[in-house]
Write an enzyme that holds these catalytic residues in place. Structure first.
Site, PDB file in Angstrom:
ATOM      1  N   LYS A  19       0.840  -1.207   0.000  1.00  0.00           N
ATOM      2  CA  LYS A  19       0.000   0.000   0.000  1.00  0.00           C
ATOM      3  C   LYS A  19       0.867   1.246   0.000  1.00  0.00           C
ATOM      4  O   LYS A  19       2.045   1.237   0.368  1.00  0.00           O
ATOM      5  CB  LYS A  19      -0.934   0.010   1.220  1.00  0.00           C
ATOM      6  CG  LYS A  19      -0.242  -0.092   2.595  1.00  0.00           C
ATOM      7  CD  LYS A  19       0.205   1.218   3.168  1.00  0.00           C
ATOM      8  CE  LYS A  19       0.920   1.055   4.495  1.00  0.00           C
ATOM      9  NZ  LYS A  19       1.610   2.285   4.945  1.00  0.00           N
ATOM     10  N   PRO A 105       9.060  -3.955  -0.544  1.00  0.00           N
ATOM     11  CA  PRO A 105      10.284  -3.737   0.247  1.00  0.00           C
ATOM     12  C   PRO A 105      10.068  -4.003   1.738  1.00  0.00           C
ATOM     13  O   PRO A 105       9.021  -3.670   2.297  1.00  0.00           O
ATOM     14  CB  PRO A 105      10.601  -2.260   0.001  1.00  0.00           C
ATOM     15  CG  PRO A 105       9.938  -1.932  -1.294  1.00  0.00           C
ATOM     16  CD  PRO A 105       8.707  -2.787  -1.362  1.00  0.00           C
ATOM     17  N   VAL A 106      11.055  -4.626   2.370  1.00  0.00           N
ATOM     18  CA  VAL A 106      10.997  -4.934   3.801  1.00  0.00           C
ATOM     19  C   VAL A 106      11.301  -3.655   4.591  1.00  0.00           C
ATOM     20  O   VAL A 106      12.254  -2.937   4.269  1.00  0.00           O
ATOM     21  CB  VAL A 106      12.003  -6.047   4.156  1.00  0.00           C
ATOM     22  CG1 VAL A 106      12.014  -6.307   5.654  1.00  0.00           C
ATOM     23  CG2 VAL A 106      11.674  -7.324   3.387  1.00  0.00           C
ATOM     24  N   ALA A 107      10.499  -3.382   5.627  1.00  0.00           N
ATOM     25  CA  ALA A 107      10.665  -2.177   6.453  1.00  0.00           C
ATOM     26  C   ALA A 107      10.725  -0.931   5.580  1.00  0.00           C
ATOM     27  O   ALA A 107      11.498  -0.011   5.822  1.00  0.00           O
ATOM     28  CB  ALA A 107      11.924  -2.286   7.322  1.00  0.00           C
ATOM     29  N   GLY A 108       9.865  -0.906   4.543  1.00  0.00           N
ATOM     30  CA  GLY A 108       9.907   0.183   3.576  1.00  0.00           C
ATOM     31  C   GLY A 108       8.730   1.125   3.621  1.00  0.00           C
ATOM     32  O   GLY A 108       8.601   1.997   2.774  1.00  0.00           O
ATOM     33  N   GLY A 109       7.812   0.939   4.587  1.00  0.00           N
ATOM     34  CA  GLY A 109       6.671   1.849   4.677  1.00  0.00           C
ATOM     35  C   GLY A 109       5.548   1.537   3.719  1.00  0.00           C
ATOM     36  O   GLY A 109       4.660   2.365   3.500  1.00  0.00           O
ATOM     37  N   GLY A 111       3.802  -1.581   3.968  1.00  0.00           N
ATOM     38  CA  GLY A 111       2.915  -2.572   4.567  1.00  0.00           C
ATOM     39  C   GLY A 111       3.131  -3.994   4.090  1.00  0.00           C
ATOM     40  O   GLY A 111       2.188  -4.788   4.072  1.00  0.00           O
ATOM     41  N   GLY A 113       4.802  -6.560   5.502  1.00  0.00           N
ATOM     42  CA  GLY A 113       4.543  -7.533   6.562  1.00  0.00           C
ATOM     43  C   GLY A 113       3.063  -7.680   6.848  1.00  0.00           C
ATOM     44  O   GLY A 113       2.560  -8.782   7.107  1.00  0.00           O
ATOM     45  N   SER A 114       2.339  -6.580   6.778  1.00  0.00           N
ATOM     46  CA  SER A 114       0.890  -6.616   6.978  1.00  0.00           C
ATOM     47  C   SER A 114       0.205  -7.365   5.845  1.00  0.00           C
ATOM     48  O   SER A 114      -0.763  -8.107   6.063  1.00  0.00           O
ATOM     49  CB  SER A 114       0.338  -5.189   7.071  1.00  0.00           C
ATOM     50  OG  SER A 114       0.883  -4.520   8.189  1.00  0.00           O
ATOM     51  N   ASP A 147      -2.163  -1.979   9.724  1.00  0.00           N
ATOM     52  CA  ASP A 147      -2.245  -2.048   8.262  1.00  0.00           C
ATOM     53  C   ASP A 147      -2.815  -3.359   7.737  1.00  0.00           C
ATOM     54  O   ASP A 147      -3.086  -3.484   6.540  1.00  0.00           O
ATOM     55  CB  ASP A 147      -0.862  -1.835   7.639  1.00  0.00           C
ATOM     56  CG  ASP A 147      -0.388  -0.392   7.750  1.00  0.00           C
ATOM     57  OD1 ASP A 147      -1.239   0.495   7.939  1.00  0.00           O
ATOM     58  OD2 ASP A 147       0.830  -0.160   7.661  1.00  0.00           O
TER      59      ASP A 147
END
Length: 312
Positions: A19, A105-109, A111, A113-114, A147
């Site tokens: 997102k 992207p990981v830890a990229g803002g 979402g 992981g969500s 998220d």
């Protein structure tokens, strides 16, 4: 498609979107340390894929087109927690093995992981024939993170409260974005912490609103009209100043994108991924080429797209 992710009987494949936050207003810090927010979310065509199959225990493997070295494979993983939560909800006694292939992207803002957690909920619901329905899945999703409910819903939506109180928003047509991921992730708690610090210094430009956070009506009007130019005028992210304070090097990319034809450039969520809104598909392609020629990774995506859904 690799052998580990090929279709076979007794295996469910679910795809869930990343997102973008087209608008993100952050209220003052609350006594519990969290912030009330108002966000306009849009699901975009950068997806996470999750395959679920019966197993004795709860296990996960994670691969992808992005660096996944920082993704945990134990119960810190949100997708694995989602599977356990659903099993507990329905009294399922077995386990599941999840294969996740990441593009977000990981830890990229954005979402990612969500989206994994939303995909795991839908996959396990289908695998175990739970048939919980949208409302129950949304309730479980909200227990996993702010998220996750939106990754289930997809499309375009307004999120309030912690971002998980969702209302669908009308969006006409298609919006084209160029995404520039960054290898160095930013911690969401660190970004919020820096925002609080900057606000304590009385920087008036980023003071919290004197009311409950709300999405600007001009943003909703632009989405309903399918007007990228008007959306660009009113898009904003209160976390951007904090993210750039922690990662000032991102400014160069933001400025390059806006000089090269983007209608607006934004830090996505808590960053460090940057999102550039283009006037249309051809403009996005030109911008992607320019940013790629400068040595940056640039991806052309569009929104809105559907939320987590079974494939096949």
């Amino acid at each position: 498609m690799s052998g580990s992710t090929a279709w076979r009987p007794g295996r469910v494949h679910v795809r869930a979107p990343g997102k973008l936050n087209l608008f993100f207003e952050v209220g003052d810090v609350q006594p519990d340390g969290y912030h009330d927010v108002a966000s306009a979310y849009q699901a975009v065509s950068l997806h996470e894929d999750c395959w679920a199959e019966e197993a004795d225990d709860f296990t996960i493997s994670v691969t992808g087109a992005v660096d996944v070295s920082g993704v945990p494979s134990d119960d810190r993983n949100l997708a694995l927690r989602a599977a356990r939560l659903l099993a507990k909800e329905i009294g399922h006694r077995g386990g599941v093995h999840l294969d996740i292939v990441k593009q977000v992207p990981v830890a990229g803002g954005m979402g990612g992981g969500s989206a994994d957690a939303a995909a795991a909920l839908v996959a396990c619901d289908a695998l175990w024939n739970a048939d919980l329905g949208t409302a129950q899945l949304q309730r479980l999703a909200s227990r996993l993170g702010a998220d996750v409910p939106f990754a289930l819903m997809g499309g375009t939506a307004v999120g309030t409260g912690r971002g998980d109180q969702l209302s669908p928003a009308l969006a006409k047509g298609r919006f084209d974005w160029v995404i520039v991921p960054d290898a160095g992730g930013l911690s969401t708690p660190d970004v919020y912490g820096r925002l609080d610090e900057l606000r304590r210094r009385r920087n008036v430009d980023i003071a919290p609103p004197p009311r409950a956070p709300a999405v600007a009506p001009e943003v909703l009007q632009a989405l309903r009209a399918g007007d990228a130019s008007v959306l660009a005028e009113h898009a904003r992210n209160d976390l951007q100043v904090a993210a750039l304070s922690l990662r000032p090097d991102l400014r160069d990319t933001l400025e390059l994108g806006e000089r090269s034809g983007a209608l607006v450039g934004l830090v996505s969520g808590s960053g460090p991924t940057l999102a550039f809104l283009a006037a249309g598909p051809e403009d996005a392609l030109e911008l992607q080429v320019t940013l790629s020629a400068s040595g940056r990774t640039a991806l052309h995506v569009h929104g809105p797209v559907a939320g987590a859904r079974v494939i096949g």
